[in-house]
Scaffold this motif. Structure first.
Motif, PDB file in Angstrom:
ATOM      1  N   SER A 124      51.802  37.108  41.067  1.00 14.06           N
ATOM      2  CA  SER A 124      51.652  35.937  41.938  1.00 14.06           C
ATOM      3  C   SER A 124      50.562  36.171  42.984  1.00 14.06           C
ATOM      4  N   PHE A 125      50.151  37.430  43.145  1.00 19.45           N
ATOM      5  CA  PHE A 125      49.091  37.764  44.097  1.00 19.45           C
ATOM      6  C   PHE A 125      47.743  37.956  43.419  1.00 19.45           C
ATOM      7  N   ALA A 126      47.653  37.587  42.116  1.00 15.90           N
ATOM      8  CA  ALA A 126      46.392  37.739  41.386  1.00 15.90           C
ATOM      9  C   ALA A 126      45.317  36.848  41.984  1.00 15.90           C
ATOM     10  N   GLU A 127      44.090  37.347  41.940  1.00 10.59           N
ATOM     11  CA  GLU A 127      42.949  36.597  42.456  1.00 10.59           C
ATOM     12  C   GLU A 127      42.048  36.190  41.296  1.00 10.59           C
ATOM     13  N   GLY A 128      41.464  35.015  41.349  1.00 10.10           N
ATOM     14  CA  GLY A 128      40.616  34.525  40.279  1.00 10.10           C
ATOM     15  C   GLY A 128      41.452  33.885  39.185  1.00 10.10           C
ATOM     16  N   SER A 129      40.808  33.584  38.059  1.00 13.13           N
ATOM     17  CA  SER A 129      41.507  32.955  36.943  1.00 13.13           C
ATOM     18  C   SER A 129      40.825  33.333  35.639  1.00 13.13           C
ATOM     19  N   GLY A 130      41.542  33.110  34.536  1.00 12.51           N
ATOM     20  CA  GLY A 130      40.992  33.401  33.215  1.00 12.51           C
ATOM     21  C   GLY A 130      40.618  34.863  33.078  1.00 12.51           C
ATOM     22  N   GLU A 131      39.436  35.139  32.495  1.00 16.63           N
ATOM     23  CA  GLU A 131      38.992  36.497  32.289  1.00 16.63           C
ATOM     24  C   GLU A 131      38.551  37.161  33.593  1.00 16.63           C
ATOM     25  N   ALA A 132      38.361  36.382  34.654  1.00 20.52           N
ATOM     26  CA  ALA A 132      37.913  36.921  35.931  1.00 20.52           C
ATOM     27  C   ALA A 132      39.073  37.280  36.857  1.00 20.52           C
ATOM     28  N   VAL A 133      40.298  37.207  36.372  1.00 17.08           N
ATOM     29  CA  VAL A 133      41.454  37.488  37.209  1.00 17.08           C
ATOM     30  C   VAL A 133      41.476  38.959  37.602  1.00 17.08           C
ATOM     31  N   SER A 134      41.919  39.237  38.832  1.00 17.03           N
ATOM     32  CA  SER A 134      42.061  40.617  39.296  1.00 17.03           C
ATOM     33  C   SER A 134      43.312  40.722  40.149  1.00 17.03           C
ATOM     34  N   LEU A 135      43.869  41.928  40.205  1.00 24.22           N
ATOM     35  CA  LEU A 135      45.115  42.151  40.929  1.00 24.22           C
ATOM     36  C   LEU A 135      44.855  43.209  41.998  1.00 24.22           C
ATOM     37  N   PRO A 136      44.912  42.849  43.271  1.00 29.72           N
ATOM     38  CA  PRO A 136      44.602  43.800  44.343  1.00 29.72           C
ATOM     39  C   PRO A 136      45.736  44.792  44.580  1.00 29.72           C
ATOM     40  N   ASP A 137      45.417  45.896  45.250  1.00 24.28           N
ATOM     41  CA  ASP A 137      46.452  46.844  45.673  1.00 24.28           C
ATOM     42  C   ASP A 137      47.281  46.207  46.784  1.00 24.28           C
ATOM     43  N   PRO A 138      48.580  46.517  46.873  1.00 26.70           N
ATOM     44  CA  PRO A 138      49.326  47.444  46.007  1.00 26.70           C
ATOM     45  C   PRO A 138      49.932  46.787  44.776  1.00 26.70           C
ATOM     46  N   TRP A 139      49.589  45.500  44.563  1.00 30.82           N
ATOM     47  CA  TRP A 139      50.273  44.754  43.513  1.00 30.82           C
ATOM     48  C   TRP A 139      49.876  45.206  42.108  1.00 30.82           C
ATOM     49  N   SER A 140      48.682  45.768  41.960  1.00 25.38           N
ATOM     50  CA  SER A 140      48.329  46.327  40.654  1.00 25.38           C
ATOM     51  C   SER A 140      49.247  47.494  40.313  1.00 25.38           C
ATOM     52  N   THR A 141      49.593  48.293  41.328  1.00 24.18           N
ATOM     53  CA  THR A 141      50.527  49.410  41.119  1.00 24.18           C
ATOM     54  C   THR A 141      51.922  48.903  40.802  1.00 24.18           C
TER      55      THR A 141
END
Length: 487
Positions: free
Chosen positions: A358-375
């Motif tokens: 739910s904290f992902a940034e961007g959309s589609g193939e450009a989506v990214s997940l910032p710390d600490p949520w990627s962990t």
């Protein structure tokens, strides 16, 4: 060899030792599970490359990934009737042949529909192997060891998944990418499919050396051969008594058909519905999303291709270790308690993944997940794999192989197996589109099904630990054993 006293069957069973020969034939039968896992996961590392090669959109990409599952559902559906007519071993040999042809055809495909056709053919083998192996192992294994021997199917599946992910990673690394040319001018992603031909050959050779299931032999009047199998391989203490028990359980329905599954509970017998729901819920938890799309998934949250391959492989190793834990525990703890733990654990893990994305940034193939949520997402995904692999992964196959009465086992297992593959197809095909809505949405849906699975186990699922196959008529779908003859 003197007959054992039927009044002291439990005492006899307590001194019965596990015959190494039954372990050996169970391992050989479970090689089908290895190919099952390999075939369904090998496309993981090839999906981006083949999408680029054939210029596919998200819808066709999803279908290319899940097309083998269509064949798997068909293969599972017909495997039961074929094994009842021709025997378990012959169906294994047919499955090995289909695996071999699919490996070559997929690797040499000239277009996406060509690839899909070969994947569907391989799926027929996957579906047949997924049904025959647990049925065969359940029918040769002593009751007190049936859980851990039946779990060999799931161990083989996760080993196959690991082998596919590892070979994909190695091939892509050697070539410099899945799309890059490897040996003989052939791209690495094609070699990912071609390499499956090797274990397919081994499976066919192993299957040809297996003895036929004693239950199938008794059903077809081959009592002397059944006696030899029971004595030499299963370690049965009283062969004559066991054959009489098998004959008694089969005598009401000498010719098994799908009509035997009919009953007064929405058209089917209650135990058949339990098997169908058990199979469907295992897939609706979303486990195969982790293995079919994990490489693409981790790339979308910041890993490069090499890191994504490594992360997927590490997850697969965790899957293997957790399955070994299940093998150790299943005959000690029981099926129901472990499934309840699995349902609770997967619910929490999936909810954590939904929250993280739910904290992902961007959309589609450009989506990214910032710390600490990627962990958090990485921990949640691996916790989900641990809970699934120690419970729902192996135990579903164990229970489907053992929970049905002898006279309907092959047909009921075929229906439940086909349901499992259809649910797998549904999840795998819809995930790309669902992920476009958002990964939070996707993992929330799977978390809801995990919660539903908890209620299902509490209210409907019987315990099969330590019950002889010939006594499965006495199972109650509410989790206890009905009073009846022999109880």
């Amino acid at each position: 060899m003197s007959p054992s006293d039927p009044q002291h069957g439990d005492g006899a069973a307590s001194v019965q030792r596990l015959n190494p020969k039954v372990v050996a034939i169970s391992v050989a039968a479970a090689v089908g599970g290895f190919l099952f896992g390999f075939d369904t996961s090998v496309i993981n590392g090839a999906v981006d490359a083949l999408s680029e090669e054939f210029t596919l959109g998200s819808g066709l990409t999803g279908f290319a990934v899940s097309s083998a599952l269509v064949g798997s559902a068909v293969g599972a559906w017909f495997a039961g009737s074929l094994s009842s007519r021709y025997g378990r071993v012959k169906v294994m040999v047919i499955a090995a042949t289909l695996f071999f042809l699919s490996a070559l055809g997929s690797g040499l495909a000239t277009g996406v529909w060509d690839l899909i056709a070969w994947r569907v053919l391989g799926g027929l083998g996957v579906g047949a192997a997924s049904i025959i192996a647990p049925a065969y192992i359940a029918e040769v294994a002593p009751a007190r060891y049936r859980g851990r021997l039946g779990s060999l199917q799931q161990l083989s599946i996760v080993l196959g998944i690991f082998a596919a992910l590892l070979s994909n990673a190695v091939l892509a690394n050697v070539a410099g990418g899945a799309s890059s040319t490897l040996w003989l001018g052939v791209p690495a992603w094609r070699w990912m499919f071609l390499i499956e031909a090797i274990p397919a050959v081994f499976y066919g050779v192993f299957a040809l050396k297996l003895p036929e299931s004693p239950r199938f032999l008794v059903a077809n009047g081959k009592l002397d051969e059944a006696s030899r199998v029971l004595y030499r391989f299963t370690g049965e203490l009283d062969v004559n008594l066991k054959i009489e028990q098998i004959r008694s359980s089969l005598e009401r329905e000498q010719r098994e058909t799908l009509r035997d599954l009919l009953g007064n509970r929405f058209g089917l017998r209650p135990i058949v519905w339990v098997g169908i729901l058990l199979a469907a819920l295992q897939q609706l938890l979303g486990i195969n999303v982790i293995f079919y799309y994990s490489t693409t998934l981790w790339q979308s949250v910041g890993f490069d291709e090499s890191q994504a391959f490594v992360t997927s492989t590490i997850t697969s190793v965790i899957n293997i270790l957790a399955t070994i834990v299940a093998i150790v525990l299943v005959d000690r703890v029981g099926r129901r308690p472990m499934l309840l733990i699995g349902s609770g654990g997967t619910t929490i893990s999936l909810a954590a993944m939904a929250l993280a994305f739910s904290f992902a940034e961007g959309s589609g193939e450009a989506v990214s997940l910032p710390d600490p949520w990627s962990t958090v997402a990485l921990i949640g995904a691996n916790a989900f794999v641990v809970f699934f692999a120690t419970t729902w992964g192996p135990i579903m196959w164990v229970m489907l192989g053992e929970m049905f009465p002898n006279r309907i086992r092959a047909s009921a297992l075929a229906v439940a197996g086909a349901t499992q593959w259809l649910a797998n197809f549904l999840v795998s095909t819809t995930f790309p589109a669902m992920s476009q809505i958002g990964l939070t949405f996707s993992y929330s849906i799977y978390a809801v099904f995990a919660a539903i699975s908890f209620v299902f186990v509490v209210r409907l699922l019987p315990e099969t630990k330590g019950i002889e196959l010939e006594d499965m008529d006495d199972l109650d779908v509410r989790g206890s054993r009905r009073a009846g003859p022999g109880s």
